[in-house]
Design an enzyme around this catalytic site. Structure first.
Site, mmCIF file in Angstrom:
data_model
loop_
_atom_site.group_PDB
_atom_site.id
_atom_site.type_symbol
_atom_site.label_atom_id
_atom_site.label_comp_id
_atom_site.label_asym_id
_atom_site.label_seq_id
_atom_site.Cartn_x
_atom_site.Cartn_y
_atom_site.Cartn_z
ATOM 1 C CE LYS A 10 0.940 1.366 4.398
ATOM 2 N NZ LYS A 10 1.809 2.549 4.675
ATOM 3 C CG PHE A 99 12.551 -1.693 8.292
ATOM 4 C CD1 PHE A 99 13.265 -2.869 8.160
ATOM 5 C CD2 PHE A 99 12.046 -1.336 9.527
ATOM 6 C CE1 PHE A 99 13.499 -3.689 9.256
ATOM 7 C CE2 PHE A 99 12.289 -2.148 10.637
ATOM 8 C CZ PHE A 99 13.014 -3.330 10.499
ATOM 9 C CG ASP A 139 -0.452 0.285 8.073
ATOM 10 O OD1 ASP A 139 0.676 0.479 7.596
ATOM 11 O OD2 ASP A 139 -1.180 1.201 8.506
HETATM 12 C C1 CDM Z 1 2.682 4.734 9.233
HETATM 13 C C2 CDM Z 1 1.606 3.770 8.846
HETATM 14 O O1 CDM Z 1 2.177 2.676 8.163
HETATM 15 C C3 CDM Z 1 0.605 4.462 7.936
HETATM 16 O O2 CDM Z 1 0.037 3.568 7.094
HETATM 17 C C4 CDM Z 1 0.905 3.220 10.076
HETATM 18 O O3 CDM Z 1 0.360 4.254 10.832
HETATM 19 C C5 CDM Z 1 1.867 2.394 10.926
HETATM 20 O O4 CDM Z 1 1.355 1.095 10.893
HETATM 21 P P1 CDM Z 1 2.251 -0.127 11.418
HETATM 22 O O5 CDM Z 1 3.613 -0.085 10.811
HETATM 23 O O6 CDM Z 1 1.402 -1.346 11.262
HETATM 24 O O7 CDM Z 1 2.419 0.283 12.943
HETATM 25 P P2 CDM Z 1 2.547 -0.707 14.159
HETATM 26 O O8 CDM Z 1 3.526 -1.812 13.795
HETATM 27 O O9 CDM Z 1 1.194 -1.052 14.631
HETATM 28 O O10 CDM Z 1 3.215 0.297 15.230
HETATM 29 C C6 CDM Z 1 4.596 0.607 15.192
HETATM 30 C C7 CDM Z 1 4.797 1.841 16.037
HETATM 31 O O11 CDM Z 1 4.369 2.995 15.282
HETATM 32 C C8 CDM Z 1 3.730 3.944 16.132
HETATM 33 N N1 CDM Z 1 2.361 4.179 15.618
HETATM 34 C C9 CDM Z 1 1.800 3.334 14.711
HETATM 35 C C10 CDM Z 1 0.525 3.626 14.217
HETATM 36 C C11 CDM Z 1 -0.144 4.770 14.699
HETATM 37 N N2 CDM Z 1 -1.372 5.078 14.260
HETATM 38 N N3 CDM Z 1 0.444 5.589 15.618
HETATM 39 C C12 CDM Z 1 1.691 5.312 16.081
HETATM 40 O O12 CDM Z 1 2.230 6.070 16.909
HETATM 41 C C13 CDM Z 1 3.752 3.362 17.523
HETATM 42 O O13 CDM Z 1 4.908 3.876 18.182
HETATM 43 C C14 CDM Z 1 3.925 1.870 17.284
HETATM 44 O O14 CDM Z 1 4.577 1.227 18.360
HETATM 45 N N1 ATP Z 2 5.632 -10.901 7.151
HETATM 46 C C1 ATP Z 2 6.500 -9.881 7.252
HETATM 47 N N2 ATP Z 2 6.946 -9.257 6.136
HETATM 48 C C2 ATP Z 2 7.806 -8.206 6.234
HETATM 49 N N3 ATP Z 2 8.290 -7.703 7.408
HETATM 50 C C3 ATP Z 2 7.855 -8.310 8.526
HETATM 51 C C4 ATP Z 2 6.962 -9.413 8.507
HETATM 52 N N4 ATP Z 2 6.715 -9.786 9.781
HETATM 53 C C5 ATP Z 2 7.429 -8.970 10.566
HETATM 54 N N5 ATP Z 2 8.134 -8.098 9.847
HETATM 55 C C6 ATP Z 2 9.005 -7.074 10.438
HETATM 56 O O1 ATP Z 2 8.238 -5.871 10.587
HETATM 57 C C7 ATP Z 2 9.132 -4.762 10.614
HETATM 58 C C8 ATP Z 2 8.588 -3.728 9.681
HETATM 59 O O2 ATP Z 2 8.334 -4.364 8.452
HETATM 60 P P1 ATP Z 2 7.184 -3.783 7.495
HETATM 61 O O3 ATP Z 2 7.534 -4.213 6.135
HETATM 62 O O4 ATP Z 2 5.837 -4.087 8.016
HETATM 63 O O5 ATP Z 2 7.412 -2.248 7.694
HETATM 64 P P2 ATP Z 2 6.940 -1.147 6.714
HETATM 65 O O6 ATP Z 2 7.165 -1.547 5.318
HETATM 66 O O7 ATP Z 2 7.602 0.089 7.198
HETATM 67 O O8 ATP Z 2 5.396 -1.113 6.958
HETATM 68 P P3 ATP Z 2 4.526 0.162 7.341
HETATM 69 O O9 ATP Z 2 4.080 0.747 6.079
HETATM 70 O O10 ATP Z 2 3.440 -0.481 8.134
HETATM 71 O O11 ATP Z 2 5.426 1.043 8.184
HETATM 72 C C9 ATP Z 2 10.508 -5.312 10.195
HETATM 73 O O12 ATP Z 2 11.266 -5.518 11.382
HETATM 74 C C10 ATP Z 2 10.175 -6.649 9.580
HETATM 75 O O13 ATP Z 2 11.261 -7.581 9.718
#
Ligand code: CDM
Ligand code: ATP
Length: 256
Positions: A10, A99, A139
């Site tokens: 997304k 990430f 998410d």
């Molecule tokens: C940045 C976005 O990806 C936008 O789509 C989301 O808001 C984050 O979604 P996500 O990566 O699934 O977040 P989570 O893994 O649930 O949370 C990671 C950390 O991001 C912060 N977090 C996340 C979502 C949110 N609405 N507020 C926050 O402050 C919190 O510190 C949390 O501990």
């Molecule tokens: N199935 C998975 N696929 C990818 N990363 C994963 C998975 N499960 C756990 N993780 C861990 O989640 C953390 C963040 O990965 P993710 O890809 O969700 O972040 P992101 O792309 O930044 O997503 P967001 O848009 O929610 O911030 C990393 O430490 C990753 O190793």
């Protein structure tokens, strides 16, 4: 017998902060699925380990994997899945970078729940799956509903379909910058905190995604952009005209 499905990435067309909820933030955002960037998740036979077996190129331990967390949550409602995943593998062909602000982990967790719901004939409705998914990541609810475009509010648990033309999105992810979502939200809270007004929020949620991007700059469209650049200055080199920033980064995207 094998079951499988695509687990899309997304982007956030816009992402604005509307308030705080404990150590989370309330968001107002348009999520759009990227139809040409997805992982593929499958349940495949011949798991000879007699335990939960996750096959795929991940950057984390199994116990930290969002798919494993989704399995543990679902098992509370349906204990019989334990025996199934002792003889079936979960295989994931990973294409979504981690990430990257693309929701890779959340998308995988949602796809696992959707696939298991079908395979085990649980007949759980989307809102029940979304409640289970919300425990795994903010998410996850968006991916549970399988909308191409949606307005997402709350801390990610309120998902409303947004009907608009299908968007063609190009994504660029810096390979050497891993953005930690929590770190970037904390930097926003400490150094950049502001809340979107109700009027601005209402206006943006009614606008088509292309119109939003024509109206807003990269800084205006995503409240996490400046905190991300503060934490990871190298991101600045990737900022180009008509490119926007997804989620907490590191990815930039363009709507073609
Ligand atoms: C940045 C976005 O990806 C936008 O789509 C989301 O808001 C984050 O979604 P996500 O990566 O699934 O977040 P989570 O893994 O649930 O949370 C990671 C950390 O991001 C912060 N977090 C996340 C979502 C949110 N609405 N507020 C926050 O402050 C919190 O510190 C949390 O501990
Ligand atoms: N199935 C998975 N696929 C990818 N990363 C994963 C998975 N499960 C756990 N993780 C861990 O989640 C953390 C963040 O990965 P993710 O890809 O969700 O972040 P992101 O792309 O930044 O997503 P967001 O848009 O929610 O911030 C990393 O430490 C990753 O190793």
């Amino acid at each position: 017998m094998q079951v499988s499905m695509k687990s899309y990435a997304k982007v956030n067309i816009f992402l604005k902060i509307a308030g705080k909820r404990d150590n989370y933030h309330e968001i107002v955002s348009r999520f759009v699925r990227v139809k040409n960037l997805y992982d593929e998740i499958s349940f495949t036979p011949n798991n000879d380990t007699n335990e939960f077996n996750l096959i795929g190129n991940f950057g984390c331990k199994v116990e930290d994997n969002s798919i494993y967390k989704a399995f543990l949550e679902l098992r509370k409602y349906c204990p019989k899945i334990d025996a199934f995943f002792r003889v079936y593998n979960i295989e994931v062909k990973k294409n979504i970078p981690e990430f990257a602000g693309l929701g890779g982990g959340s998308s995988n967790a949602a796809s696992f729940l959707i696939l298991a719901n079908k395979h085990f004939n649980l007949y759980f409705k989307k809102n029940k799956l979304a409640k289970i998914g919300a425990k795994i990541g903010a998410d996850v609810p968006f991916f549970i509903y399988e909308y191409d475009s949606a307005n997402v509010t709350g801390i990610g648990e309120i998902v409303e379909e947004f009907k608009e033309e299908s968007l063609n999105i190009e994504v660029v992810t810096p390979s050497d910058i891993k953005c930690h979502t929590g770190k970037i939200f904390n930097c926003f809270r400490d150094e950049f905190y502001k809340e979107i007004t109700k009027d601005e929020s209402k206006e943006l949620l009614l606008m088509k995604s292309k119109d939003i991007l024509n109206k807003l700059s990269i800084e205006q469209s995503n409240d996490l952009y400046m905190p991300a650049v503060t934490q990871y200055p190298a991101l600045k080199e990737y900022a180009k005209k008509n490119w926007y920033f997804s989620g907490s980064g590191s990815s930039f995207f363009k709507v073609l």
